[in-house]
Design an enzyme around this catalytic site. Structure first.
Site, PDB file in Angstrom:
ATOM      1  N   LYS A   1      40.518  38.639  32.425  1.00 64.50           N
ATOM      2  CA  LYS A   1      40.898  39.959  31.930  1.00 64.50           C
ATOM      3  C   LYS A   1      42.109  39.828  31.037  1.00 64.50           C
ATOM      4  O   LYS A   1      43.066  39.199  31.459  1.00 64.50           O
ATOM      5  CB  LYS A   1      41.229  40.846  33.140  1.00 64.50           C
ATOM      6  CG  LYS A   1      41.612  42.264  32.808  1.00 64.50           C
ATOM      7  CD  LYS A   1      41.996  43.033  34.064  1.00 64.50           C
ATOM      8  CE  LYS A   1      42.405  44.446  33.650  1.00 64.50           C
ATOM      9  NZ  LYS A   1      42.922  45.227  34.757  1.00 64.50           N
TER      10      LYS A   1
ATOM     11  N   LYS B   1      44.528  36.879  34.715  1.00 63.25           N
ATOM     12  CA  LYS B   1      44.865  38.193  34.186  1.00 63.25           C
ATOM     13  C   LYS B   1      46.081  38.026  33.283  1.00 63.25           C
ATOM     14  O   LYS B   1      47.172  37.678  33.741  1.00 63.25           O
ATOM     15  CB  LYS B   1      45.190  39.134  35.341  1.00 63.25           C
ATOM     16  CG  LYS B   1      45.402  40.573  34.925  1.00 63.25           C
ATOM     17  CD  LYS B   1      45.590  41.441  36.157  1.00 63.25           C
ATOM     18  CE  LYS B   1      45.761  42.897  35.802  1.00 63.25           C
ATOM     19  NZ  LYS B   1      45.970  43.712  37.012  1.00 63.25           N
TER      20      LYS B   1
HETATM   21 ZN   LIG Z   1      48.404  46.277  39.608  1.00 62.98          ZN
END
Ligand SMILES: [Zn+2]
Length: 334
Positions: A256, A203
């Site tokens: 992501k 992420k």
């Molecule tokens: Zn979070």
């Protein structure tokens, strides 16, 4: 020297032949539709920066979920907007928290629709960080350190309460060190060893999350998330993050955002045998919507190309705010 002309166009000459040799095909089973749930009743409130995406209350959620099921989309990803926030995000692990209530309701109405629960604290903390923080003042500014190990305990409680409410998949998005191991252990001890973990393994600290923070009202009140989210400049770091999640027991690995990170999707696809999930995030959605509203692009063609790109890069599952539209288009195209 002469050589024959290679006739590539032989395989492109008709729709039938193009269809037969197509390498990548989108399918409704690839999609997960994110949903925002809020307290109250009669609420269907459009998110300013995400046209076509709404906050639903538990009653209006029913109709939305029916649409999703009718379109054949296999799963939803739930985000909650709590009534009140505090420094430890207590409504994230409250058995009557909004995500827990929505999960119970959906599973009651549609037992076969998979509920993926986002497991994080940032929607539920008043400071907007993904864990507990220690705050202090420096040069007149409020600063804070996210407390890694203290946060893990609260994330485990959140995951277990989501599983108790009926969630089928736990998706921890917080990126604390050791989060997958902690949640796996907590789920196993609570009798949920059968529940898979979809880890937000890779992420990035990304500007593409902007519209989501409006949608979930979760912008950090001080500092940023760069100490626990990844630098967009890094590739090897993604491998280290994914590697540790695999060792800790992750069942699926997520990248992501997706669009600017398709090389990472491909890298994880090649390096690991677990299912790979691409998250087509809010900013990616909003850019397409804004340009389409101006009439500058063809939304359907652009979205199809974007989703196809994610699948071609190696994603098995795509979380996208376009899931309903894409499902409809696939059906029309048949
Ligand atoms: Zn979070």
């Amino acid at each position: 020297m002469s050589f024959p002309i290679v006739r590539h166009r032989r395989l492109r000459q008709s729709a039938g032949i193009r269809g037969m040799v197509r390498e990548t095909v989108l399918d409704v089973n690839d999609f997960v539709q994110p949903i925002f749930v809020a307290h109250g009743s009669g609420i269907k409130r459009e998110i300013n920066s995400m046209p076509g995406v709404y906050h639903f209350s538990l009653d209006t959620l029913e109709e939305e979920v029916k649409d999703i099921v009718d379109l054949g989309i296999p799963a939803v990803l739930l985000f909650g907007i709590p009534e009140s926030k505090d420094s430890v995000g207590s409504s994230a692990y409250d058995e009557n928290g909004i995500v827990q209530q929505a999960t119970r309701k959906i599973k009651e109405l549609y037992p076969d629709l998979l509920v993926v629960a986002d497991t994080c604290l940032c929607e539920f903390t008043d400071h907007g960080h993904c864990g507990m923080v220690h705050t202090f003042e420096r040069d007149g500014h409020v600063c804070g350190d996210v407390l890694n190990d203290e946060s893990l305990e609260l994330l485990v409680r959140t995951a277990v309460s989501q599983a108790q409410a009926g969630a089928d998949i736990i998706a921890p998005s917080n990126m604390m060190d050791g989060f997958v191991h902690a949640i796996r252990t907590g789920l196993d001890e609570a009798g949920f060893s059968h529940i898979p973990i979809m880890s937000y393994s890779v992420k990035y600290a990304s500007a593409f999350y902007g519209p989501f923070r409006e949608a979930a009202d979760s912008a950090p009140q001080f500092g940023d998330r760069k100490t626990y989210q990844m630098d967009p400049a890094n590739v090897r770091e993604a491998l280290r993050e994914a590697e540790s999640d695999v060792l800790e027991g992750a069942d699926m690995l997520m990248v992501k955002p997706a669009m600017a990170f398709l090389d990472i999707v491909r890298l994880l696809r090649d390096q690991f045998d677990l299912p790979i999930v691409a998250y087509n995030v809010s900013g990616e959605y909003s850019m397409v919507k804004a340009a389409a509203q101006q009439g500058w692009i063809s939304e359907r063609a652009i979205v199809t190309e974007i989703l196809l790109g994610m699948k071609r890069a190696g994603a098995d599952i795509i979380i996208t705010y376009f899931a309903k539209d894409a499902a409809r288009w696939l059906r029309e195209g048949k």
